[in-house]
Design an enzyme around this catalytic site. Structure first.
Site, PDB file in Angstrom:
ATOM      1  N   HIS A  42    -100.150  13.283 -19.778  1.00 20.53           N
ATOM      2  CA  HIS A  42    -100.841  14.284 -19.548  1.00 20.53           C
ATOM      3  C   HIS A  42    -101.391  13.159 -18.280  1.00 20.53           C
ATOM      4  O   HIS A  42    -102.385  14.542 -17.404  1.00 20.53           O
ATOM      5  CB  HIS A  42    -101.619  14.536 -20.682  1.00 20.53           C
ATOM      6  N   SER A  94    -101.593   5.482  10.337  1.00 21.23           N
ATOM      7  CA  SER A  94    -101.587   7.092  11.115  1.00 21.23           C
ATOM      8  C   SER A  94    -102.157   7.301  12.407  1.00 21.23           C
ATOM      9  O   SER A  94    -102.437   6.362  12.711  1.00 21.23           O
ATOM     10  CB  SER A  94    -103.059   7.254  10.244  1.00 21.23           C
ATOM     11  N   LYS A 113    -105.831   3.739   7.085  1.00 24.04           N
ATOM     12  CA  LYS A 113    -104.818   4.349   6.362  1.00 24.04           C
ATOM     13  C   LYS A 113    -103.975   3.073   6.369  1.00 24.04           C
ATOM     14  O   LYS A 113    -103.434   2.836   7.233  1.00 24.04           O
ATOM     15  CB  LYS A 113    -103.723   6.050   7.037  1.00 24.04           C
ATOM     16  N   GLU A 145     -92.514   7.542  -0.474  1.00 20.12           N
ATOM     17  CA  GLU A 145     -92.974   9.570  -0.155  1.00 20.12           C
ATOM     18  C   GLU A 145     -91.291   9.473   0.332  1.00 20.12           C
ATOM     19  O   GLU A 145     -90.943  10.224  -0.097  1.00 20.12           O
ATOM     20  CB  GLU A 145     -93.299   9.729   0.987  1.00 20.12           C
TER      21      GLU A 145
END
Ligand code: ARG
Length: 456
Positions: free
Chosen positions: A156, A277, A283, A290
């Site tokens: 979980h 970024s 970043k 992704e």
């Protein structure tokens, strides 16, 4: 370019319709397989005395020349051609004259295209298996590095139990081994030659289909000519295997994304597999992971698209079936890209053992082991489970962890608690002792690594 089938028609095909109908821009990638199939077919025609030997020699030389010229870039695909099969045949006739026009004896484009896709996918499946093996190798190397690194495992997405970090990585190796198995299994059923099914009903010529099948490395010839030209199960099976593979890659990617977040910091991806970024200077984004996660969607979509295209199609060949190629080629290309980037990304990622250990120290992930401690001293597991739950609640309230909670407090719950509990619930002990087959201990992880290596 005049159509080979122009004889029956008074008018030429409309330009847009011609373009709409043509598959050359995507089926040209099967040129080598198309030519390989034609050479086997021509060889059979000579052996059976259906075509004269000297003409077949011309055909084979011509085809070999075309193959070489496409390969070296000397011959460009004529975008006016209807498909790769028509293109090669027209080029052959241009080069060798009438003999070229004989090649299509006892054959149809319907069995020809069915053959070409099988040959093509068989070749590509082999490459993909090799690429999956590269990912598995990278995973195994990382697992070897992290046998003794203690980390929390989750259910979980809540901290659950302590493990060797290598154990979690190897779960992906197991999944990928099954993917290889599934692909090989799909290839097994794909590996029969439909050539000689002709348009749909076979032929009156005395062909030798088994000879062609054997020449092209198939297990044999397909048994029913209508099925031979109508079947695209092998595309669907491979695409299903790819969809499951991508599901695995997306789960792995998701964990890589989580692990490299500031919230976890279990790993750091190499600069060469991350991006910055345009506005936020701090970043470092896991774009590759992704994208793998994102591209999973199109591989699922391609499977669904072809299933839908084939649904309710009457036998035998229908032009709808030309849609098989873009779907499966896109899945192939996507899977290749993802695997090629995932292997080095995993190989170059750094595992932060301090952070995995620190996370393992919080979250009471040794609570099961504390319950087991009482159980091993004779208390029924359910009773032990309840007591430990109460202790955990008290620790949370008083800002303790199980490892720092005083023995005097433990004793209030049960006389079975003793000083030795601290050794028994230390993270090191919890991990070391999970020695059941396939368990999370370093010993088990080493055994798993050795086993995975035997499978490669
Ligand atoms: N380009 C076609 C395809 O990809 C080849 C088969 C064409 N057969 C036909 N009867 N039109 O499916």
């Amino acid at each position: 370019m005049e159509k080979m089938w122009a004889g029956r028609f008074q008018k030429a095909l409309d330009e847009k319709a011609d373009d709409f109908n043509s598959s050359l821009r995507f089926d040209c990638r099967m040129y080598a397989q198309d030519i390989r199939g034609s050479i086997a077919h021509a060889t059979m025609l000579a052996k059976q005395g259906i075509l004269p030997k000297d003409e077949v020699e011309l055909i084979i030389d011509g085809l070999t020349g075309i193959l070489e010229d496409i390969h070296t870039g000397k011959l460009a695909f004529d975008t006016g051609a209807e498909d790769i099969h028509m293109f090669v045949e027209a080029e052959l006739t241009k080069r060798i004259g009438d003999a070229g026009k004989r090649l299509h004896t006892a054959r149809s484009r319907n069995d020809q295209v069915a053959l070409d896709i099988r040959l093509y996918l068989r070749d590509e499946a082999e490459k993909i298996v090799a690429l999956i093996q590269e990912v598995i190798k990278a995973v195994v190397d990382k697992a070897e590095e992290s046998v003794d690194i203690i980390a929390p495992a989750y259910t979980h997405l809540q901290r659950a139990q302590p493990i060797s970090f290598g154990h979690q990585l190897l779960a992906y190796a197991m999944m990928l081994l099954r993917d290889i198995d599934r692909i090989k299994d799909a290839v097994k059923r794909m590996n029969f030659s439909p050539l000689g099914s002709c348009a749909l009903a076979g032929t009156t010529y005395d062909t030798d289909r088994e000879f062609v099948a054997q020449k092209l490395g198939f297990f044999g010839a397909t048994k029913n000519s209508i099925d031979g030209v109508s079947d695209r199960d092998f595309c669907l099976e491979l695409m299903s295997a790819f969809a499951i593979l991508m599901m695995h890659l997306s789960r792995f990617s998701e964990e890589i994304i989580l692990w490299s977040s500031w919230e976890f910091k279990f790993i750091e991806l190499d600069d060469s597999y991350t991006t910055g970024s345009s506005i936020m200077p701090q970043k470092k984004n896991p774009d590759m992971a992704e994208l793998i996660r994102g591209k999973t969607g199109r591989v699922y979509g391609n499977l669904m698209a072809l299933l839908t295209t084939l649904k309710g199609l009457p036998l035998a060949y229908n032009k709808d079936m030309q849609e098989d190629k873009e779907a499966i080629f896109d899945s192939l290309d996507t899977v290749v890209m993802c695997l090629e980037v995932l292997a080095p990304m995993v190989a170059t990622m750094k595992i932060n053992a301090e952070n995995t250990y620190r996370s393992a120290q919080k979250g009471f992930i040794n609570a099961t082991d504390l319950a087991d401690y009482l159980t091993k001293k004779g208390m029924p597991f359910r009773s032990a489970y309840k007591i430990v739950g109460q202790i955990v609640a008290e620790c949370i309230e008083k800002n303790f962890v199980l490892d720092t909670y005083p023995i005097s407090e433990y004793k209030k719950y049960s006389e079975l608690f003793d000083e030795d509990l601290y050794g028994e619930i230390s993270l090191e002990t919890c991990v070391q002792k999970r020695n059941s087959v396939g368990g999370a201990s370093p010993k088990s992880v080493r055994e798993q690594i050795a086993w995975v290596k035997t499978q490669l």
